[in-house]
Design a protein around this motif. Structure first.
Motif, PDB file in Angstrom:
ATOM      1  N   GLN A 194       0.814  -1.211   0.000  1.00 42.68           N
ATOM      2  CA  GLN A 194       0.000   0.000   0.000  1.00 42.68           C
ATOM      3  C   GLN A 194       0.846   1.259   0.000  1.00 42.68           C
ATOM      4  OE1 GLN A 194      -3.187  -0.174  -0.446  1.00 42.68           O
ATOM      5  NE2 GLN A 194      -3.682   2.007  -0.261  1.00 42.68           N
TER       6      GLN A 194
ATOM      7  N   THR B 170      -8.653   6.202 -12.501  1.00 47.62           N
ATOM      8  CA  THR B 170      -9.837   5.636 -11.844  1.00 47.62           C
ATOM      9  C   THR B 170     -11.071   5.789 -12.712  1.00 47.62           C
ATOM     10  OG1 THR B 170      -8.842   6.327  -9.743  1.00 47.62           O
ATOM     11  CG2 THR B 170     -11.119   5.597  -9.673  1.00 47.62           C
TER      12      THR B 170
ATOM     13  N   VAL C  20     -10.228   3.553  -3.374  1.00 55.22           N
ATOM     14  CA  VAL C  20      -8.893   3.059  -3.737  1.00 55.22           C
ATOM     15  C   VAL C  20      -7.904   4.202  -3.872  1.00 55.22           C
ATOM     16  CG1 VAL C  20      -7.542   1.896  -5.521  1.00 55.22           C
ATOM     17  CG2 VAL C  20      -9.778   0.993  -4.860  1.00 55.22           C
TER      18      VAL C  20
ATOM     19  N   ILE D 139      -5.299  -0.309  -9.048  1.00 59.77           N
ATOM     20  CA  ILE D 139      -6.766  -0.236  -9.008  1.00 59.77           C
ATOM     21  C   ILE D 139      -7.382  -1.592  -9.342  1.00 59.77           C
ATOM     22  CG2 ILE D 139      -8.799   0.826 -10.069  1.00 59.77           C
ATOM     23  CD1 ILE D 139      -7.042   3.318 -10.595  1.00 59.77           C
TER      24      ILE D 139
ATOM     25  N   LYS E 188      -7.715  -4.332  -6.748  1.00 57.42           N
ATOM     26  CA  LYS E 188      -8.665  -4.123  -5.655  1.00 57.42           C
ATOM     27  C   LYS E 188     -10.111  -4.255  -6.099  1.00 57.42           C
ATOM     28  CE  LYS E 188      -5.577  -1.262  -2.866  1.00 57.42           C
ATOM     29  NZ  LYS E 188      -4.352  -1.714  -3.568  1.00 57.42           N
TER      30      LYS E 188
END
Length: 290
Positions: free
Chosen positions: A24, A204, A235, A163, A166
């Motif tokens: 992360q 995104t 995210v 992205i 997840k």
């Protein structure tokens, strides 16, 4: 046993590192530095006097065609456009130098991302030899100086894998979503309106538009409607309403692009091959003031 170094035609591509994608901290660092590589203002209002938005779109479209024809890595084109925008944000440029600047930006981006980068001579050919190799090399130093040699810019492509990992996507659809997302990112790079958006938002919004366009939200409840938007916003830590607006704008640009392509298609099928032959090499960007 003989040790031979055999030349192979196929270029080996590096695979994504799962350790980096699962950490992360990598995503956090990308989000924390992405604004450093954005133009800080609409340079058409405060810097550029000779260049108009439609000229930038023409040159960016030409750059995309060159990158596609040369089968460049997906990251090369958005990175080259990032260099283009950052340079134009600080240096007043004459419109007769815009294609030269675009060629230099592709030259630099391919050096950073390609195993075998584009050559100066090849890029000159794509300008119909309107620029010379020496001129391109001289401008290379000018652009590097203005960018302060800071070429490792964050682009929307840097966020795609983070992205996708997840999202509860079917494995057999993952490659398709990635390719559609990359197409949306390239489309956004040709439109200056997205230059002021953070790369994470463009990435995104592109993933969201890809999932909806492929209608994957119909088979997975977690990817349906507002749930998908909320998940994507979490995210990359983006406001939900801002993400919705960005995704809608991306989808609108796609519709406009498809409509424009249909209008440019010849009505007589017999003329199609002739027009394709005449336009096989994208070079006609010199007269951007027409």
């Amino acid at each position: 046993m003989e040790l031979l170094c055999c030349e192979v035609e196929a270029i080996k591509r590096a695979l994504p590192d799962p350790n980096l994608l699962s950490d992360q901290r990598v995503l956090h660092n990308l989000l924390s530095i992405e604004e450093r590589y954005q133009p800080q203002c609409s340079y058409f209002k405060c810097v550029q006097k000779d260049i108009q938005p439609f000229m930038r779109r023409m040159v960016a479209t030409w750059m995309l065609e060159v990158c596609e024809e040369q089968k460049c890595e997906e990251e090369v084109f958005p990175l080259a456009v990032n260099y283009l925008d950052r340079f134009l944000a600080v240096v007043p440029t004459r419109k007769c130098h815009l294609q030269l600047l675009g060629a230099v930006c592709m030259f630099l981006a391919s050096k950073l991302k390609e195993t075998i980068p584009l050559t100066a001579d090849k890029l000159c050919i794509y300008t119909d030899n309107s620029i010379k190799s020496q001129e391109l090399l001289e401008w290379e130093l000018v652009v590097l100086g203005r960018l302060k040699w800071n070429l490792a810019a964050v682009t929307p492509h840097d966020f795609i894998e983070h992205i996708l990992r997840k999202l509860p996507l079917p494995k057999d659809k993952l490659l398709l979503v990635r390719k559609h997302s990359q197409t949306f990112i390239a489309l956004c790079a040709t439109d200056f309106n997205f230059a002021v958006y953070p790369p994470s938002m463009v990435a995104t919004g592109s993933v969201g538009a890809a999932v909806c366009g492929l209608q994957l939200d119909e088979g997975v409840s977690a990817l349906s409607g507002d749930r998908l938007t909320k998940l994507l916003a979490e995210v990359t830590n983006i406001d939900v309403d801002c993400l919705k607006a960005c995704q809608e704008q991306i989808e609108s640009v796609l519709v406009s692009s498809l409509q424009q392509e249909r209008l440019q298609q010849p009505s007589d099928p017999s003329k199609a091959s002739d027009e394709l032959d005449q336009a096989s090499t994208p070079t006609d960007v010199r007269d951007v003031d027409l």
